[in-house]
Design an enzyme around this catalytic site. Structure first.
Site, PDB file in Angstrom:
ATOM      1  N   ASP A 119       7.480   3.476 -10.947  1.00  0.00           N
ATOM      2  CA  ASP A 119       8.058   4.378 -12.175  1.00  0.00           C
ATOM      3  C   ASP A 119       8.921   3.487 -13.075  1.00  0.00           C
ATOM      4  O   ASP A 119       9.364   4.138 -14.000  1.00  0.00           O
ATOM      5  CB  ASP A 119       8.665   5.787 -11.915  1.00  0.00           C
ATOM      6  CG  ASP A 119       7.386   6.464 -11.368  1.00  0.00           C
ATOM      7  OD1 ASP A 119       6.238   6.486 -11.975  1.00  0.00           O
ATOM      8  OD2 ASP A 119       7.590   7.147 -10.676  1.00  0.00           O
ATOM      9  N   ASP A 178      -1.528   7.107 -12.937  1.00  0.00           N
ATOM     10  CA  ASP A 178      -0.376   6.827 -13.805  1.00  0.00           C
ATOM     11  C   ASP A 178       0.204   5.623 -13.876  1.00  0.00           C
ATOM     12  O   ASP A 178       0.863   5.187 -14.642  1.00  0.00           O
ATOM     13  CB  ASP A 178       0.908   8.001 -13.054  1.00  0.00           C
ATOM     14  CG  ASP A 178       0.326   9.149 -12.555  1.00  0.00           C
ATOM     15  OD1 ASP A 178      -0.767   9.335 -12.164  1.00  0.00           O
ATOM     16  OD2 ASP A 178       1.092  10.086 -12.449  1.00  0.00           O
TER      17      ASP A 178
END
Length: 399
Positions: A119, A178
């Site tokens: 992330d 993602d």
């Protein structure tokens, strides 16, 4: 350009008035929405800024009492607030937002060395990446390149993918849709450094995602479990969707956005084609509500009780504005621009855009974090606000 923007806004306002019976007078134009957004974030900042030196200081959502819930820099959403401040600066040209955005951006400095999660692309591209739209800081460029180095440690050459989460009892090497969102940072790092390593990793991951993540109807799985030595797919699952075979709404939006970026950076038509396939899947889905704000999963029951996900809608709208400028056909471009306009009309309506003094001064209502885990259901989320503001910025600069 400002004249064209105002004409575009005027036309959209007419459509919005025709399609919605109830409209607050102070939300009758996107310029008013931008001003309202600035006012709400000013009010939020008065509450959270005194905590900027605490461990938890970044607004993510609300808690059970309706107050702002703050997180630390290692939360995957930590870059979105700084990014929203940058977009408020771009939209309003008010220097107070630039000053505040710089302060929150610099607080994330140590993330550039973090190798424990994929992330980092979300965190640093939304903060430092946006900062570099405003400044030519060599120090900020160095942060982007170092972050890319850290992210590259999660790349498995034999499988050709970037590992998302760390291995656990359920998954050997989980890769989530993602992860497409983190490729933008790798492309950015190559532009800065001229080192093609990062570009090549991004392309490899995107290619494997096209090859393995999508079903015949162009929907995507959420989680793929890889054998890192052979590239074999061990399992196809979900983590936040309804079922392993369902189409988790935010996941479809991540894919659309990610492949649109891949085309922008490579001009490889296979990425444009993939983005178009996803856009068409979303646009024509029989379970998409009339207001174009999806249920949290496209396979979830269509009912008034089923939670919507404004965050998925905001991500989709932002991606579509960019996609519409890349299509080879002008008619296709107009189609995706119109679809994005319609999504934004809904998000700017009182149903989704919160009144001042409500929603803990987050902009959008009705987003979903993870229903299977029972967290962040029908709440504001900082990434919903971020992509909403980005969509407004892209509309303002639409060509």
């Amino acid at each position: 350009m400002k004249t064209l923007f105002k004409v575009s806004l005027f036309l959209i306002i007419i459509i919005l008035k025709q399609g919605c019976k109830e409209i607050h007078s102070d939300l009758e134009s996107y310029e008013a929405i931008i001003q309202k957004s600035a006012e709400k974030y000013s009010d939020m900042n008065k509450i959270i800024y005194p905590k900027i030196n605490n461990k938890n200081f970044i607004p993510r959502t609300i808690n059970k009492t309706g107050d702002v819930r703050l997180v630390n820099i290692y939360d995957w959403t930590s870059g979105f607030y700084a990014g929203s401040l940058w977009y408020l600066n771009f939209l309003t040209e008010d220097k107070k937002w630039e000053k505040l955005a710089l302060e929150y951006t610099k607080k994330l400095d140590s993330i550039q060395y973090w190798e424990g999660n994929h992330d980092v692309g979300f965190i640093m591209e939304c903060s430092y990446g946006n900062a570099l739209k405003k400044t030519t800081s060599k120090a900020f460029e160095s942060v982007i390149v170092q972050t890319a180095k850290s992210l590259a440690t999660r790349f498995h050459p034999k499988a050709g993918i970037i590992q998302s989460w760390n291995s656990n009892e359920k998954w050997n090497c989980p890769v989530i849709i993602d992860n497409m969102m983190n490729l933008e940072l790798l492309f950015h790092a190559t532009k800065i450094s001229s080192d093609s390593t990062y570009y090549n990793i991004a392309v490899s991951h995107a290619n494997k995602t096209i090859e393995n993540h999508f079903r015949s109807d162009n929907s995507s799985y959420h989680v793929l479990n890889y054998d890192v030595n052979t590239g074999e797919i061990l399992n196809r699952n979900t983590h936040q969707g309804l079922t392993d075979d369902s189409a988790w709404a935010r996941g479809q939006a991540w894919g659309l956005y990610g492949f649109t970026v891949c085309y922008r950076e490579t001009k490889d038509s296979k990425y444009l084609n993939q983005a178009i396939k996803i856009a068409d899947y979303i646009k024509t889905h029989p379970n998409l509500p009339e207001d174009n704000i999806p249920y949290w999963d496209y396979n979830a029951p269509a009912s008034n009780e089923t939670p919507r996900d404004a965050s998925a809608a905001a991500i989709t709208a932002s991606a579509l504005y960019q996609l519409s400028t890349f299509t080879k056909s002008k008619e296709d471009g107009k189609k995706y621009k119109k679809f994005s306009d319609e999504i934004m009309q809904s998000l700017c309506s009182p149903t989704y855009f919160a009144d001042k003094g409500t929603n803990a001064d987050f902009l959008l209502k009705h987003s979903v974090g993870s229903i299977p885990h029972g967290v962040e259901i029908d709440v504001p989320l900082n990434y919903a606000d971020y992509y909403f503001l980005e969509a407004l910025y892209r509309l303002k600069n639409f060509k």
